[in-house]
Design a protein around this motif. Structure first.
Motif, mmCIF file in Angstrom:
data_model
loop_
_atom_site.group_PDB
_atom_site.id
_atom_site.type_symbol
_atom_site.label_atom_id
_atom_site.label_comp_id
_atom_site.label_asym_id
_atom_site.label_seq_id
_atom_site.Cartn_x
_atom_site.Cartn_y
_atom_site.Cartn_z
ATOM 1 N N LYS A 116 0.830 -1.194 0.000
ATOM 2 C CA LYS A 116 0.000 0.000 0.000
ATOM 3 C C LYS A 116 0.872 1.255 0.000
ATOM 4 N N GLU A 117 0.337 2.318 -0.578
ATOM 5 C CA GLU A 117 1.121 3.543 -0.737
ATOM 6 C C GLU A 117 1.663 4.040 0.593
ATOM 7 N N GLU A 118 0.833 3.999 1.638
ATOM 8 C CA GLU A 118 1.279 4.498 2.939
ATOM 9 C C GLU A 118 2.371 3.604 3.547
ATOM 10 N N ILE A 139 4.578 1.755 1.691
ATOM 11 C CA ILE A 139 5.785 2.031 0.911
ATOM 12 C C ILE A 139 6.453 3.296 1.430
ATOM 13 N N ASP A 140 5.639 4.322 1.661
ATOM 14 C CA ASP A 140 6.176 5.596 2.145
ATOM 15 C C ASP A 140 6.898 5.415 3.477
ATOM 16 N N GLN A 177 3.119 -0.771 -8.185
ATOM 17 C CA GLN A 177 4.120 -0.788 -7.117
ATOM 18 C C GLN A 177 5.372 -0.019 -7.520
ATOM 19 N N ASP A 209 5.434 2.548 -9.490
ATOM 20 C CA ASP A 209 5.075 3.962 -9.365
ATOM 21 C C ASP A 209 5.128 4.406 -7.902
ATOM 22 N N GLY A 210 4.656 3.544 -7.004
ATOM 23 C CA GLY A 210 4.681 3.875 -5.585
ATOM 24 C C GLY A 210 6.095 3.989 -5.050
ATOM 25 N N LYS A 239 7.638 7.218 -6.386
ATOM 26 C CA LYS A 239 7.108 8.393 -5.683
ATOM 27 C C LYS A 239 7.778 8.564 -4.322
#
Length: 405
Positions: free
Chosen positions: A98-100, A102-103, A122, A124-125, A128
């Motif tokens: 999930k984006e959060e 990965i961050d 993934q 792209d994430g 980013k």
């Protein structure tokens, strides 16, 4: 690799005396011995990565041999962070990122860890997050074997052709895993041939060299007394190592293993608390159950696992001769709670402790642990040098099955 002798397992009798049953005991010496036996067989270009999902309690011990520890969920990442595993030892994997998540992981690990990408989304994430934190991430592209994991060949080739579009990512290599409990060399031969052909095609069509290959072996292990040690035997592993050496691919190979490394380093101890005879069947009721021990392939206790018996402070292999037959059941209110069915055995009695061997990987958390709100057993780590190290206290779970006030 041979099982340890009874004299070397006296620590289990000590565990049953000092600690409350049911409980798990993980022998870190046996874990490292297994890893060392693999190391001696594989060529120098082959690294070993430990899959912590097999047994997260062994990650600290795995640092003695593993190149990286595979992390497959945010929870697993938090475990590694909590116990102080360095970021450079982590391979961040998992079918869902999930984006959060990965961050959070990239913020913590940045370029020190290696990452897998299961999909364009993934990638792209990861791009980013890498841009946000000023990092350049090494990324494996995961090749599917025809299931929900990874991507087909065509999308991967297309991504590699245009990889310069990801300014904060570096193409690190190919990740490949097909499944577990594989016992046949022909399956490994088929997979390595597929990898050889794909890597050759990818390099020809993209002009990029594949320098790293992460290969999940999925070696099968013997859990039951009628199974042979085939895929983790010396002859099988030497043939497998020779096959790796003979691949056209000449880059670095990391073998991803969990079950094969950890399975025979664990024990589950449960005490017989009641005995009775219903009809023609003699039952031994333990304080454990299928919510706490579950072998891959077991169904209503049809197969006989490796068992020891602790009685009067002494441990010995459970004798299968003696004219007695028992069905060993746990403490759950379900007729499915059968640990072993129709066990031919010496005479058992209340107070005996049964030791279920080969419970070091998956077996200890594949059951329905919240059912009936029983306790979560304590986990003990053992080594000859340090003795017992409590890794997790016994935990009452009833509060997880009730409405919060």
């Amino acid at each position: 690799m041979k099982d340890s002798s009874m004299s070397e397992r006296k620590f289990l009798a000590e565990a049953s005396d000092r600690f409350q049953t049911p409980c798990y005991v993980f022998d870190t010496d046996a874990f490292l011995d297994r890893a060392q036996s693999f190391r001696k067989i594989f060529p120098d270009k082959v690294r070993i990565n430990y899959c912590m999902k097999a047994n997260p309690f062994l990650i600290e011990a795995s640092l003695a041999f593993t190149d990286r520890i595979e992390v497959c969920s945010p929870g697993e990442f938090l475990i590694t962070k909590k116990v102080g595993i360095p970021a450079e030892k982590l391979l961040i994997s998992g079918v869902l990122k999930k984006e959060e998540d990965i961050d959070s992981i990239v913020r913590s690990c940045r370029e020190k860890a290696v990452y897998t990408a299961e999909s364009p989304a993934q990638l792209d994430g990861l791009e980013k997050a890498a841009e946000k934190y000023g990092a350049i991430l090494n990324v494996y592209l995961r090749l599917t074997s025809g299931n929900q994991f990874g991507m087909d060949e065509e999308p991967i080739i297309g991504i590699v052709k245009n990889f310069d579009a990801y300014r904060h990512l570096r193409f690190y290599g190919i990740h490949f895993f097909t499944g577990t409990q594989k016992h046949k060399m022909r399956l490994c031969e088929k997979e390595t041939a597929k990898l050889d052909a794909f890597i050759k095609r990818l390099e020809a069509e993209t002009g990029r060299e594949v320098r790293h290959l992460e290969y999940g072996t999925g070696f099968g292990v013997p859990y039951f007394t009628d199974q042979k040690e085939d895929a983790i035997s010396g002859p099988f592993l030497r043939e497998f190592a020779s096959m790796l050496t003979g691949m056209d691919y000449s880059g670095e190979i990391s073998l991803e293993m969990g079950r094969a490394l950890a399975f025979d380093s664990g024990y589950y101890l449960t005490k017989i608390r009641d005995m009775k005879r219903n009809g023609d069947t003699s039952y031994a009721i333990t304080d454990g159950g299928i919510h706490q021990i579950n072998y891959d392939g077991q169904l209503r206790g049809m197969y006989i696992p490796y068992l020891d018996l602790i009685r009067d402070g002494k441990i010995a292999p459970l004798q299968t001769e003696g004219g007695w037959t028992y069905t060993i059941c746990g403490s759950l209110c379900t007729t499915n709670d059968i640990l072993v069915s129709d066990l031919k055995s010496e005479k058992l009695k209340t107070g005996d402790v049964l030791v279920f061997e080969r419970a070091g990987a998956y077996s200890f958390y594949e059951g329905m642990q919240l059912f009936l709100s029983h306790e979560l057993p304590a986990v003990l780590l053992y080594s000859r040098k340090e003795g017992f190290r409590p890794a997790r206290k016994r935990i009452e779970l009833y509060s997880l099955n009730m409405t919060e006030k």
